[in-house]
Design an enzyme around this catalytic site. Structure first.
Site, PDB file in Angstrom:
ATOM      1  N   SER A  89       0.834  -1.202   0.000  1.00 13.15           N
ATOM      2  CA  SER A  89       0.000   0.000   0.000  1.00 13.15           C
ATOM      3  C   SER A  89       0.869   1.253   0.000  1.00 13.15           C
ATOM      4  O   SER A  89       1.955   1.294   0.571  1.00 13.15           O
ATOM      5  CB  SER A  89      -0.911   0.027   1.217  1.00 13.15           C
TER       6      SER A  89
HETATM    7  N1  SAH Z   1      -1.256  -4.618   4.075  1.00 13.30           N
HETATM    8  C1  SAH Z   1      -0.502  -4.602   2.840  1.00 13.30           C
HETATM    9  C2  SAH Z   1      -1.391  -4.339   1.650  1.00 13.30           C
HETATM   10  C3  SAH Z   1      -1.550  -5.533   0.801  1.00 13.30           C
HETATM   11  S1  SAH Z   1      -2.634  -5.309  -0.594  1.00 13.30           S
HETATM   12  C4  SAH Z   1       0.611  -3.574   2.951  1.00 13.30           C
HETATM   13  O1  SAH Z   1       1.029  -3.272   4.037  1.00 13.30           O
HETATM   14  O2  SAH Z   1       1.102  -3.089   1.942  1.00 13.30           O
HETATM   15  C5  SAH Z   1      -4.063  -6.167  -0.030  1.00 13.30           C
HETATM   16  C6  SAH Z   1      -3.912  -7.632   0.264  1.00 13.30           C
HETATM   17  O3  SAH Z   1      -5.212  -8.132   0.579  1.00 13.30           O
HETATM   18  C7  SAH Z   1      -3.412  -8.502  -0.888  1.00 13.30           C
HETATM   19  O4  SAH Z   1      -2.235  -9.148  -0.498  1.00 13.30           O
HETATM   20  C8  SAH Z   1      -4.550  -9.515  -1.121  1.00 13.30           C
HETATM   21  O5  SAH Z   1      -4.103 -10.810  -1.444  1.00 13.30           O
HETATM   22  C9  SAH Z   1      -5.241  -9.505   0.221  1.00 13.30           C
HETATM   23  N2  SAH Z   1      -6.626  -9.971   0.227  1.00 13.30           N
HETATM   24  C10 SAH Z   1      -7.604  -9.742  -0.677  1.00 13.30           C
HETATM   25  N3  SAH Z   1      -8.746 -10.353  -0.295  1.00 13.30           N
HETATM   26  C11 SAH Z   1      -8.477 -11.007   0.881  1.00 13.30           C
HETATM   27  C12 SAH Z   1      -9.239 -11.820   1.776  1.00 13.30           C
HETATM   28  N4  SAH Z   1     -10.521 -12.122   1.545  1.00 13.30           N
HETATM   29  N5  SAH Z   1      -8.639 -12.291   2.880  1.00 13.30           N
HETATM   30  C13 SAH Z   1      -7.340 -12.007   3.158  1.00 13.30           C
HETATM   31  N6  SAH Z   1      -6.570 -11.257   2.349  1.00 13.30           N
HETATM   32  C14 SAH Z   1      -7.124 -10.745   1.228  1.00 13.30           C
END
Ligand code: SAH
Length: 232
Positions: free
Chosen positions: A70
């Site tokens: 993010s």
């Molecule tokens: N927290 C991360 C952001 C990751 S992007 C950071 O610090 O940068 C969002 C993430 O949500 C992705 O890795 C995606 O695989 C995950 N995601 C999407 N749907 C999900 C679900 N139902 N359960 C768990 N993770 C999910």
């Protein structure tokens, strides 16, 4: 094993990270707890070696499996809202937030936001649906020796009922509507922050639970990857 496994950038990262904090301040982040936490977490260790030199840029970066780390502003803003007792109607933050006990993050990705949360909460549980991504996050969190994060493979739509209630729940992926299971796992007086909506039309939503009542506040427009069903 070393914290500066991306040799060469360790030295400059302190400086570039300080510049990132300055930018966040200019962009309106006010919670000094959040700014201090982000000043400490080595964001460059959460992206691949190739992208490490760009880790402190004002952007989301690819972390593999079609996912991104993010944007620094998104992390700062979501955590600021999660922590804060006083978010005004216009979305402004009045004062520093309070310390959180038990937080659930949905969408661990590379684990960066979990690491930021770990500086501001006693216990952080983070669920990720993509197993390989979770493996990478586990390695980074282990190398950084962050003791108060537990990463779980699973579908964040379901949450972690066995560990509920959480006084903070934060979603890193956009839901069409707040998942019912997560609302049920929110502590009385707890706060949930999530990107809500479909495609380009998403806004940040703050939900506060008071007994059986859930107060919703719509904040700014945002852009996140979608919350998907099931695991991968
Ligand atoms: N927290 C991360 C952001 C990751 S992007 C950071 O610090 O940068 C969002 C993430 O949500 C992705 O890795 C995606 O695989 C995950 N995601 C999407 N749907 C999900 C679900 N139902 N359960 C768990 N993770 C999910």
């Amino acid at each position: 094993m070393t914290l500066h496994r991306h040799s060469g950038i360790g030295m400059t990262s302190d400086r570039t990270r300080a510049r990132m904090i300055e930018r966040l301040r200019e962009q309106g982040i006010k919670d000094i707890g959040v700014l201090a936490a982000m000043a400490q977490v080595p964001r460059h260790l959460f992206v691949g070696e190739v992208l490490a030199p760009r880790a402190y840029e004002d952007t989301a970066l690819p972390i593999g499996f079609g996912q991104t780390i993010s944007h620094p502003y998104s992390v700062a803003r979501m955590v600021e809202v999660l922590r804060n007792g006083d978010v005004l109607r216009n979305g402004d933050v009045l004062r520093n937030g309070k310390e959180l006990q038990r937080v659930l993050e949905v969408g661990a990705g590379c684990g960066y936001q979990a690491a930021v949360l770990a500086k501001l909460a006693h216990e952080v549980y983070s669920v990720e649906r993509i197993a390989s991504l979770l493996g990478q996050a586990r390695r980074t969190i282990r190398e950084l020796r962050i003791p108060n994060i537990k990463l779980k493979h699973g579908d964040g739509n379901i949450g972690l009922a066995q560990l509920a209630p959480f006084d903070g729940i934060i979603l890193a992926a956009a839901a069409e509507r707040p998942p019912q299971a997560l609302l049920a796992q929110l502590a009385d007086g707890g706060r949930m922050v999530l990107p809500c909506g479909v495609g380009e039309s998403q806004h940040m939503l703050l939900i506060e639970r008071h007994g059986d009542a859930y107060d919703e506040q719509i904040l700014e427009m945002v852009h996140f990857v979608p919350l998907l069903p099931g695991v991968a």
